[in-house]
Enzyme design. Structure first.
Site, PDB file in Angstrom:
ATOM      1  N   ASN A  76       1.036  -0.964   0.326  1.00  0.00           N
ATOM      2  CA  ASN A  76       0.273   0.269  -0.221  1.00  0.00           C
ATOM      3  C   ASN A  76       0.844   1.099   0.070  1.00  0.00           C
ATOM      4  O   ASN A  76       1.780   0.925   0.475  1.00  0.00           O
ATOM      5  CB  ASN A  76      -1.159   0.227   0.942  1.00  0.00           C
ATOM      6  CG  ASN A  76      -1.557   1.212   1.566  1.00  0.00           C
ATOM      7  OD1 ASN A  76      -2.157   1.687   0.364  1.00  0.00           O
ATOM      8  ND2 ASN A  76      -1.697   2.049   2.429  1.00  0.00           N
ATOM      9  N   HIS A 115       0.667   5.009   1.473  1.00  0.00           N
ATOM     10  CA  HIS A 115      -0.225   6.112   2.168  1.00  0.00           C
ATOM     11  C   HIS A 115       0.720   7.403   2.658  1.00  0.00           C
ATOM     12  O   HIS A 115       1.503   7.608   2.794  1.00  0.00           O
ATOM     13  CB  HIS A 115       0.703   4.882   3.627  1.00  0.00           C
ATOM     14  CG  HIS A 115      -0.954   6.082   4.699  1.00  0.00           C
ATOM     15  ND1 HIS A 115      -1.843   6.347   4.902  1.00  0.00           N
ATOM     16  CD2 HIS A 115      -0.101   6.850   5.448  1.00  0.00           C
ATOM     17  CE1 HIS A 115      -2.058   6.887   5.428  1.00  0.00           C
ATOM     18  NE2 HIS A 115      -1.661   7.299   7.310  1.00  0.00           N
ATOM     19  N   SER A 118       4.782   7.260   2.178  1.00  0.00           N
ATOM     20  CA  SER A 118       5.078   5.715   3.132  1.00  0.00           C
ATOM     21  C   SER A 118       4.578   4.431   1.891  1.00  0.00           C
ATOM     22  O   SER A 118       3.399   4.109   2.101  1.00  0.00           O
ATOM     23  CB  SER A 118       4.739   5.096   4.303  1.00  0.00           C
ATOM     24  OG  SER A 118       5.346   6.330   4.882  1.00  0.00           O
ATOM     25  N   ASP A 154      -2.838   0.637   7.537  1.00  0.00           N
ATOM     26  CA  ASP A 154      -1.909   1.632   7.814  1.00  0.00           C
ATOM     27  C   ASP A 154      -0.377   0.498   8.868  1.00  0.00           C
ATOM     28  O   ASP A 154       0.534   1.932   9.070  1.00  0.00           O
ATOM     29  CB  ASP A 154      -1.982   2.804   8.027  1.00  0.00           C
ATOM     30  CG  ASP A 154      -2.834   3.570   6.463  1.00  0.00           C
ATOM     31  OD1 ASP A 154      -3.282   2.751   5.419  1.00  0.00           O
ATOM     32  OD2 ASP A 154      -3.859   3.900   6.717  1.00  0.00           O
TER      33      ASP A 154
HETATM   34  C1  GRF Z   1      -2.986   8.061  -1.996  1.00  0.00           C
HETATM   35  O1  GRF Z   1      -2.919   9.629  -1.827  1.00  0.00           O
HETATM   36  C2  GRF Z   1      -2.436   7.499  -2.158  1.00  0.00           C
HETATM   37  O2  GRF Z   1      -1.581   8.135  -0.854  1.00  0.00           O
HETATM   38  C3  GRF Z   1      -3.388   6.981  -1.163  1.00  0.00           C
HETATM   39  O3  GRF Z   1      -4.550   7.714  -1.666  1.00  0.00           O
HETATM   40  C4  GRF Z   1      -4.753   8.557  -2.759  1.00  0.00           C
HETATM   41  C5  GRF Z   1      -4.443   7.541  -4.200  1.00  0.00           C
HETATM   42  O4  GRF Z   1      -4.642   8.260  -5.292  1.00  0.00           O
HETATM   43  N1  GRF Z   1      -3.848   5.803  -0.755  1.00  0.00           N
HETATM   44  P1  GRF Z   1      -4.779   7.838  -6.892  1.00  0.00           P
HETATM   45  O5  GRF Z   1      -6.019   6.988  -6.794  1.00  0.00           O
HETATM   46  O6  GRF Z   1      -3.605   6.718  -6.821  1.00  0.00           O
HETATM   47  O7  GRF Z   1      -4.616   9.079  -7.499  1.00  0.00           O
END
Ligand code: GRF
Length: 219
Positions: free
Chosen positions: A111, A113, A140, A149
């Site tokens: 993932n 984050h 991260s 997370d």
């Molecule tokens: C990103 O900020 C990511 O860190 C979080 O969700 C958002 C996704 O953005 N988990 P995108 O759909 O890739 O534009």
């Protein structure tokens, strides 16, 4: 020995800009990795359009059609496993995953984050970084564990919080760096450099003591 191409399934719920960064990176570099499918729990996720544009199968699974998280997650597992992925990439997938799901993909579920974990797990990370008066913020990439997370962190990338930043300006700064760090981590998987054993990360067969800190792109 010539190792096989890494099969990837990406899960999204929205814009899919991180998905796009992965698609772009895989198309311009000689990386042995392929995104086999993109799965969204939102019908109108723009990421599905991005998948279509790239010729990648896009699948919508509506979580509202399932009575509970377990049955939704089981349906997801069936769809995902049809592609036999080596890596499942969460890229803005806005659903909490059951322990069964997480355990099923242990060591091959990552993932991204938008914070320097362990700071600011959960939502509204940019505003919370501002409220806490942090001078450094960032993103991260981590293995997913049963704690939200909370899995072992593979890599981080930092941005500087300026006095005139607001949540939106910070979001834009951070997501730009997300588009650097996520493809880099996927490349490490494609090169078979990363693994997880007993919730401990190994990088090039060495126990990873702390996350790799990548340099932000400032251009
Ligand atoms: C990103 O900020 C990511 O860190 C979080 O969700 C958002 C996704 O953005 N988990 P995108 O759909 O890739 O534009």
């Amino acid at each position: 020995m010539c190792k096989a191409t890494l099969s990837i399934v990406v899960l999204i719920s929205g814009s899919g800009s991180n998905l796009q960064a992965l698609i772009d990176d895989l198309s311009k570099q000689p990386i042995k990795a392929e995104i086999k499918a993109v799965i969204s729990n939102k019908a109108d996720a723009f990421g599905l359009q991005r998948a279509e544009n790239a010729g990648i199968p896009g699948i919508f699974i509506d979580h509202n059609e399932f009575p509970d998280r377990t049955s939704f997650d089981q349906a997801m597992i069936s769809k995902i496993d049809a592609y036999n992925p080596d890596l499942v990439v969460l890229a803005g997938f806005m659903r909490i995953l059951s322990n069964d799901f997480v355990n099923h993909y242990s060591g091959r579920l990552i993932n991204i984050h938008p914070s320097l974990l362990p700071h600011f797990k959960g939502l509204n990370t940019h505003q919370r970084a501002l409220d806490a008066k942090h001078k450094r913020h960032g993103a991260s990439v981590h293995f997913v564990s049963n704690e939200l997370d909370g899995g072992p962190v593979i890599a981080q990338i930092e941005v500087t919080v300026k006095a005139n930043d607001n949540a939106e300006s910070l979001r834009l700064k951070v997501i730009k760096q997300e588009h650097i760090i996520y493809p880099q981590v996927v490349r490490w998987f494609a090169e078979h450099r990363l693994s997880l054993q007993d919730q401990v990360i190994y990088f090039d067969q060495q126990l990873m003591q702390q996350p790799v800190v990548l340099k932000p792109e400032t251009a």
